[in-house]
Design a protein around this motif. Structure first.
Motif, PDB file in Angstrom:
ATOM      1  N   THR A 195       0.820  -1.214   0.000  1.00 62.04           N
ATOM      2  CA  THR A 195       0.000   0.000   0.000  1.00 62.04           C
ATOM      3  C   THR A 195       0.853   1.263   0.000  1.00 62.04           C
ATOM      4  OG1 THR A 195      -0.121   0.038   2.430  1.00 62.04           O
ATOM      5  CG2 THR A 195      -1.799  -1.236   1.254  1.00 62.04           C
ATOM      6  N   THR A 196       2.175   1.133   0.078  1.00 62.62           N
ATOM      7  CA  THR A 196       3.035   2.310   0.165  1.00 62.62           C
ATOM      8  C   THR A 196       3.418   2.860  -1.197  1.00 62.62           C
ATOM      9  OG1 THR A 196       5.012   0.925   0.230  1.00 62.62           O
ATOM     10  CG2 THR A 196       4.003   1.480   2.351  1.00 62.62           C
ATOM     11  N   GLY A 197       2.945   2.257  -2.266  1.00 64.96           N
ATOM     12  CA  GLY A 197       3.298   2.686  -3.604  1.00 64.96           C
ATOM     13  C   GLY A 197       4.407   1.866  -4.216  1.00 64.96           C
ATOM     14  N   ALA A 198       5.065   1.034  -3.416  1.00 59.92           N
ATOM     15  CA  ALA A 198       6.113   0.155  -3.945  1.00 59.92           C
ATOM     16  C   ALA A 198       5.468  -1.031  -4.658  1.00 59.92           C
ATOM     17  CB  ALA A 198       7.009  -0.337  -2.801  1.00 59.92           C
ATOM     18  N   PRO A 199       6.186  -1.653  -5.596  1.00 58.83           N
ATOM     19  CA  PRO A 199       5.623  -2.829  -6.273  1.00 58.83           C
ATOM     20  C   PRO A 199       5.368  -3.960  -5.290  1.00 58.83           C
ATOM     21  CG  PRO A 199       7.575  -2.003  -7.430  1.00 58.83           C
ATOM     22  CD  PRO A 199       7.513  -1.300  -6.124  1.00 58.83           C
ATOM     23  N   GLY A 200       4.471  -4.860  -5.675  1.00 58.67           N
ATOM     24  CA  GLY A 200       4.220  -6.040  -4.872  1.00 58.67           C
ATOM     25  C   GLY A 200       5.349  -7.046  -5.025  1.00 58.67           C
ATOM     26  N   THR A 201       5.130  -8.245  -4.530  1.00 60.77           N
ATOM     27  CA  THR A 201       6.129  -9.305  -4.565  1.00 60.77           C
ATOM     28  C   THR A 201       5.605 -10.480  -5.378  1.00 60.77           C
ATOM     29  OG1 THR A 201       6.960  -8.672  -2.376  1.00 60.77           O
ATOM     30  CG2 THR A 201       7.490 -10.894  -3.153  1.00 60.77           C
ATOM     31  N   LEU A 202       6.465 -11.047  -6.219  1.00 59.63           N
ATOM     32  CA  LEU A 202       6.129 -12.271  -6.940  1.00 59.63           C
ATOM     33  C   LEU A 202       6.592 -13.443  -6.087  1.00 59.63           C
ATOM     34  CD1 LEU A 202       5.063 -13.497  -9.669  1.00 59.63           C
ATOM     35  CD2 LEU A 202       7.471 -13.651 -10.340  1.00 59.63           C
ATOM     36  N   ALA A 229       0.933  -5.746 -14.220  1.00 57.27           N
ATOM     37  CA  ALA A 229       0.059  -4.672 -13.752  1.00 57.27           C
ATOM     38  C   ALA A 229      -0.323  -4.873 -12.289  1.00 57.27           C
ATOM     39  CB  ALA A 229      -1.194  -4.602 -14.631  1.00 57.27           C
ATOM     40  N   ALA A 230      -0.609  -6.127 -11.911  1.00 60.98           N
ATOM     41  CA  ALA A 230      -0.952  -6.415 -10.520  1.00 60.98           C
ATOM     42  C   ALA A 230       0.225  -6.112  -9.594  1.00 60.98           C
ATOM     43  CB  ALA A 230      -1.380  -7.869 -10.378  1.00 60.98           C
ATOM     44  N   LEU A 231       1.439  -6.472 -10.012  1.00 61.20           N
ATOM     45  CA  LEU A 231       2.622  -6.199  -9.197  1.00 61.20           C
ATOM     46  C   LEU A 231       2.870  -4.697  -9.077  1.00 61.20           C
ATOM     47  CD1 LEU A 231       5.017  -8.970 -10.571  1.00 61.20           C
ATOM     48  CD2 LEU A 231       3.978  -8.902  -8.300  1.00 61.20           C
ATOM     49  N   ARG A 232       2.740  -3.987 -10.188  1.00 64.43           N
ATOM     50  CA  ARG A 232       2.945  -2.535 -10.130  1.00 64.43           C
ATOM     51  C   ARG A 232       1.909  -1.869  -9.240  1.00 64.43           C
ATOM     52  NH1 ARG A 232       4.570  -3.316 -15.538  1.00 64.43           N
ATOM     53  NH2 ARG A 232       2.408  -3.210 -16.240  1.00 64.43           N
ATOM     54  N   GLY A 233       0.715  -2.462  -9.146  1.00 63.17           N
ATOM     55  CA  GLY A 233      -0.327  -1.918  -8.284  1.00 63.17           C
ATOM     56  C   GLY A 233      -0.147  -2.258  -6.820  1.00 63.17           C
ATOM     57  N   GLY A 234       0.937  -2.978  -6.487  1.00 63.74           N
ATOM     58  CA  GLY A 234       1.210  -3.300  -5.087  1.00 63.74           C
ATOM     59  C   GLY A 234       0.701  -4.648  -4.643  1.00 63.74           C
ATOM     60  N   SER A 235       0.086  -5.427  -5.532  1.00 65.68           N
ATOM     61  CA  SER A 235      -0.430  -6.741  -5.164  1.00 65.68           C
ATOM     62  C   SER A 235       0.704  -7.758  -5.073  1.00 65.68           C
ATOM     63  CB  SER A 235      -1.458  -7.237  -6.189  1.00 65.68           C
ATOM     64  OG  SER A 235      -2.608  -6.420  -6.197  1.00 65.68           O
ATOM     65  N   HIS A 236       0.550  -8.707  -4.181  1.00 66.70           N
ATOM     66  CA  HIS A 236       1.440  -9.848  -4.129  1.00 66.70           C
ATOM     67  C   HIS A 236       0.820 -10.950  -4.980  1.00 66.70           C
ATOM     68  CE1 HIS A 236       3.444  -7.618  -1.091  1.00 66.70           C
ATOM     69  NE2 HIS A 236       2.519  -7.802  -0.173  1.00 66.70           N
ATOM     70  N   VAL A 237       1.581 -11.494  -5.909  1.00 60.29           N
ATOM     71  CA  VAL A 237       1.068 -12.502  -6.836  1.00 60.29           C
ATOM     72  C   VAL A 237       1.792 -13.815  -6.569  1.00 60.29           C
ATOM     73  CG1 VAL A 237       0.735 -13.135  -9.260  1.00 60.29           C
ATOM     74  CG2 VAL A 237       0.577 -10.723  -8.564  1.00 60.29           C
ATOM     75  N   PRO A 290       9.822 -19.170 -17.397  1.00 60.59           N
ATOM     76  CA  PRO A 290      10.312 -17.806 -17.178  1.00 60.59           C
ATOM     77  C   PRO A 290       9.262 -16.704 -17.330  1.00 60.59           C
ATOM     78  CG  PRO A 290      10.906 -18.536 -19.380  1.00 60.59           C
ATOM     79  CD  PRO A 290      10.207 -19.695 -18.723  1.00 60.59           C
ATOM     80  N   ALA A 291       8.055 -17.028 -17.806  1.00 60.26           N
ATOM     81  CA  ALA A 291       7.114 -15.968 -18.174  1.00 60.26           C
ATOM     82  C   ALA A 291       6.782 -15.048 -17.006  1.00 60.26           C
ATOM     83  CB  ALA A 291       5.839 -16.592 -18.741  1.00 60.26           C
ATOM     84  N   ALA A 292       6.418 -15.614 -15.863  1.00 60.05           N
ATOM     85  CA  ALA A 292       6.033 -14.774 -14.725  1.00 60.05           C
ATOM     86  C   ALA A 292       7.196 -13.920 -14.244  1.00 60.05           C
ATOM     87  CB  ALA A 292       5.516 -15.645 -13.588  1.00 60.05           C
ATOM     88  N   PHE A 293       8.416 -14.413 -14.414  1.00 65.59           N
ATOM     89  CA  PHE A 293       9.593 -13.654 -13.982  1.00 65.59           C
ATOM     90  C   PHE A 293       9.804 -12.413 -14.858  1.00 65.59           C
ATOM     91  CE2 PHE A 293      10.125 -17.941 -12.443  1.00 65.59           C
ATOM     92  CZ  PHE A 293      10.560 -17.748 -11.144  1.00 65.59           C
ATOM     93  N   GLN A 294       9.361 -12.481 -16.119  1.00 64.27           N
ATOM     94  CA  GLN A 294       9.407 -11.292 -16.966  1.00 64.27           C
ATOM     95  C   GLN A 294       8.498 -10.209 -16.401  1.00 64.27           C
ATOM     96  OE1 GLN A 294      11.402 -10.662 -19.790  1.00 64.27           O
ATOM     97  NE2 GLN A 294      10.652  -8.613 -19.251  1.00 64.27           N
ATOM     98  N   ALA A 295       7.339 -10.627 -15.866  1.00 68.57           N
ATOM     99  CA  ALA A 295       6.434  -9.654 -15.249  1.00 68.57           C
ATOM    100  C   ALA A 295       7.085  -8.988 -14.044  1.00 68.57           C
ATOM    101  CB  ALA A 295       5.136 -10.353 -14.835  1.00 68.57           C
ATOM    102  N   ALA A 296       7.840  -9.758 -13.256  1.00 69.23           N
ATOM    103  CA  ALA A 296       8.532  -9.179 -12.104  1.00 69.23           C
ATOM    104  C   ALA A 296       9.584  -8.176 -12.552  1.00 69.23           C
ATOM    105  CB  ALA A 296       9.168 -10.289 -11.271  1.00 69.23           C
ATOM    106  N   ILE A 297      10.303  -8.496 -13.628  1.00 78.58           N
ATOM    107  CA  ILE A 297      11.315  -7.567 -14.151  1.00 78.58           C
ATOM    108  C   ILE A 297      10.646  -6.299 -14.653  1.00 78.58           C
ATOM    109  CG2 ILE A 297      12.993  -7.245 -16.001  1.00 78.58           C
ATOM    110  CD1 ILE A 297      13.672 -10.233 -15.737  1.00 78.58           C
ATOM    111  N   ASP A 298       9.557  -6.444 -15.395  1.00 84.69           N
ATOM    112  CA  ASP A 298       8.851  -5.281 -15.943  1.00 84.69           C
ATOM    113  C   ASP A 298       8.345  -4.362 -14.830  1.00 84.69           C
ATOM    114  OD1 ASP A 298       9.314  -6.334 -18.434  1.00 84.69           O
ATOM    115  OD2 ASP A 298       7.289  -7.157 -18.677  1.00 84.69           O
ATOM    116  N   ALA A 299       7.918  -4.969 -13.710  1.00 85.21           N
ATOM    117  CA  ALA A 299       7.361  -4.183 -12.607  1.00 85.21           C
ATOM    118  C   ALA A 299       8.414  -3.779 -11.586  1.00 85.21           C
ATOM    119  CB  ALA A 299       6.261  -4.981 -11.913  1.00 85.21           C
TER     120      ALA A 299
END
Length: 284
Positions: free
Chosen positions: A88-95, A158-166, A186-195
């Protein structure tokens, strides 16, 4: 089935046996009813939980998920520090990435920290669990449609950038837990890199009593073409079953060279046998 999808050699006949103590039918039937009733209560209560504040809703989800695992007669053992950054602090969430053994993995992870699960679209049609997963914000992926993968990566990012933990099981299918498991896609890890998100590896294992013997419990394995009801019955008839969830050090997404290197690093952390040594832990 798409030939490019990951498959495991595990089968219910070869991998899902139980060598420990067994419960009698009356006790097992009572646990089966209790577990299903707990899931049903979560399904019916989900719309009301959605009206609560984030902190109270997260607490309620944790207690309910823990109750589901315990209702089916499984103890919970937590090793490591499960806290995640506050999204909720504006930081990305965690994969959060974990190996995949059983349907029990989902409530087990949620009992420690609720997050948005990435699950195959077939789960949407499961009785009780399907509607509950949808209401809980699960991100469904169509495994048979590889063309949908880029959109899935964008959705996770998008979910990670919004602060959600996925929460993702990057092996893509279940393994029995007796071997090294499958390759992390590796697909989900690309999302973590992007976010610019952090990756948190988690190791899941199931042990038969006494848990100190470190003997994998095949009763929890939900592999191959195993019917869900058969897996449920194996779990409730296996006395002394312990689910262990072990939290490993976080990995910054920007550290490794690319998504494949990041996936390999997370996979190595989860598969490392030294991660199974029993340090100080919490029993429930």
């Amino acid at each position: 089935m798409n030939p490019w999808l990951p498959t495991a050699p595990c089968t219910p006949h070869d991998c899902a046996g139980h060598e420990g103590r067994m419960r009698g039918r009356p006790a097992a039937a009572a646990l089966l009813l209790a577990g299903c009733a707990c899931i049903l209560a979560g399904t019916l209560g989900a719309p009301f939980a959605a009206m609560l504040g984030a902190a109270r809703r997260e607490w309620l989800i944790r207690r309910w998920a823990y109750g589901v695992v315990r209702a089916f007669g499984v103890r919970v053992r937590i090793v490591g520090t499960p806290e995640l950054p506050d999204g909720t602090t504006g930081a990305p969430g965690t994969l959060v990435v974990a190996n995949h053994i059983s349907w029990l993995d989902i409530p087990l992870v949620a009992a420690v920290f609720p997050g948005r699960m990435l699950a195959k679209s077939e789960i949407r049609d499961w009785p009780l669990l399907g509607p509950l997963a949808a209401r809980g914000g699960t991100l469904f992926v169509e495994r048979d449609r590889l063309r949908a993968l880029p959109a899935t990566v964008r959705t996770i990012g998008a979910a990670l950038r919004g602060g959600s933990h996925v929460v993702v099981f990057p092996e893509g299918t279940t393994w029995c837990g007796r071997g090294p498991g499958g390759r992390f896609g590796p697909a989900a890890f690309q999302a973590a890199i992007d976010a610019d998100a952090t990756v948190r590896p988690v190791r899941i294992s199931y042990r038969a009593a006494p848990a100190e013997h470190d003997t994998p419990a095949g009763a929890a394995a939900f592999v191959g073409d195993d019917p869900l009801i058969a897996s449920l019955w194996r779990v409730v008839t296996a006395a002394g079953l312990t689910a262990e969830i072990r939290f490993l050090p976080p990995i910054p997404a920007r550290g490794p060279a690319d998504r494949r290197a990041l996936a390999r690093r997370a996979q190595a952390a989860v598969a490392n046998e030294s991660a199974n040594r029993p340090p100080e832990s919490v029993h429930h």
